[in-house]
Design a protein around this motif. Structure first.
Motif, PDB file in Angstrom:
ATOM      1  N   CYS A  69       0.818  -1.213   0.000  1.00 39.98           N
ATOM      2  CA  CYS A  69       0.000   0.000   0.000  1.00 39.98           C
ATOM      3  C   CYS A  69       0.853   1.264   0.000  1.00 39.98           C
ATOM      4  O   CYS A  69       0.329   2.350  -0.225  1.00 39.98           O
ATOM      5  CB  CYS A  69      -0.930   0.008   1.206  1.00 39.98           C
ATOM      6  SG  CYS A  69      -2.178  -1.295   1.162  1.00 39.98           S
ATOM      7  N   CYS A 101      -0.026  -0.872   4.854  1.00 36.51           N
ATOM      8  CA  CYS A 101      -1.406  -0.436   4.635  1.00 36.51           C
ATOM      9  C   CYS A 101      -1.961   0.211   5.909  1.00 36.51           C
ATOM     10  O   CYS A 101      -1.611  -0.193   7.017  1.00 36.51           O
ATOM     11  CB  CYS A 101      -2.286  -1.617   4.256  1.00 36.51           C
ATOM     12  SG  CYS A 101      -1.775  -2.448   2.731  1.00 36.51           S
ATOM     13  N   SER A 138       1.589  -2.615   9.121  1.00 36.58           N
ATOM     14  CA  SER A 138       0.323  -1.998   8.760  1.00 36.58           C
ATOM     15  C   SER A 138      -0.442  -1.552   9.999  1.00 36.58           C
ATOM     16  O   SER A 138      -0.092  -1.913  11.120  1.00 36.58           O
ATOM     17  CB  SER A 138      -0.529  -2.978   7.945  1.00 36.58           C
ATOM     18  OG  SER A 138       0.106  -3.277   6.712  1.00 36.58           O
TER      19      SER A 138
END
Length: 194
Positions: A69, A101, A138
């Protein structure tokens, strides 16, 4: 022209034909913001453009996929799944990585599941198992339900160096029958407000 010379020319032509493919083999596609409002289905590795907010979520249904991401935010409604890693129970899934992410909202920020696992006959639950599923570096926040949900008979998931916070139910849930999963070096705080 001799047979050896024909083979040599064919080998050179094939090498020239494949050279552009080899040059791009190491590149990972960057998904641009024009797709940020749509649900993304990945069967190959991809990176998200971090300059936009992704509201449709991401599904991963194939082995050997990396979703990077790059710090992008995946923000959604209080339903559905932000990122879903799944395959039918008759299909093995391996070597999937989700990294960097920031997922907010949704019913589940991230879910790893085998479609149809509730209907598996006794003794075959671990056939076509998952292997080497890695979620790392993340953040998962604000989910109405469980933030990171690992479903029944899912195997070999590693969640590491991540923050799970502000989820309505459990921060991380390992369903009955899941096994050989690892949660390490994570901050899991302030969950279970419902």
């Amino acid at each position: 022209m001799t047979r050896t010379r024909v083979y040599e020319m064919a080998r050179i032509a094939l090498a020239l034909f494949l050279a552009p493919c080899a040059a791009h083999a190491g590149e990972i596609e960057v998904l641009d913001c024009s797709r940020a409002d749509s649900r993304i289905v990945l069967r190959e590795s991809a990176r998200l453009d971090p300059s936009c907010t992704w509201s449709g979520g991401v599904d991963i249904h194939a082995s050997d996929v990396v979703l990077d991401c790059q710090g992008a935010r995946i923000v959604g409604p209080l339903r559905g799944r932000g990122i879903e890693i799944s395959a039918p129970t008759d299909t093995a899934l391996a070597n999937v990585t989700v990294r960097n992410c920031h997922v907010e909202g949704f019913l589940n920020s991230l879910r790893v599941t085998r479609d149809g696992f509730r209907d598996l006959a006794e003794g075959v639950e671990y056939e076509n198992a998952f292997a080497d599923i890695v979620i790392e570096d993340s953040t998962f926040t604000g989910s109405r339900g469980v933030c990171v949900f690992v479903d029944g008979y899912v195997t070999d998931v590693t969640l590491r160096r991540s923050r799970i916070e502000g989820c309505g139910s459990s921060g991380v849930y390992l369903e009955t029958g899941s096994k050989d999963n690892v949660v390490e070096d994570c901050d899991i705080v302030g969950n279970g407000y419902t």
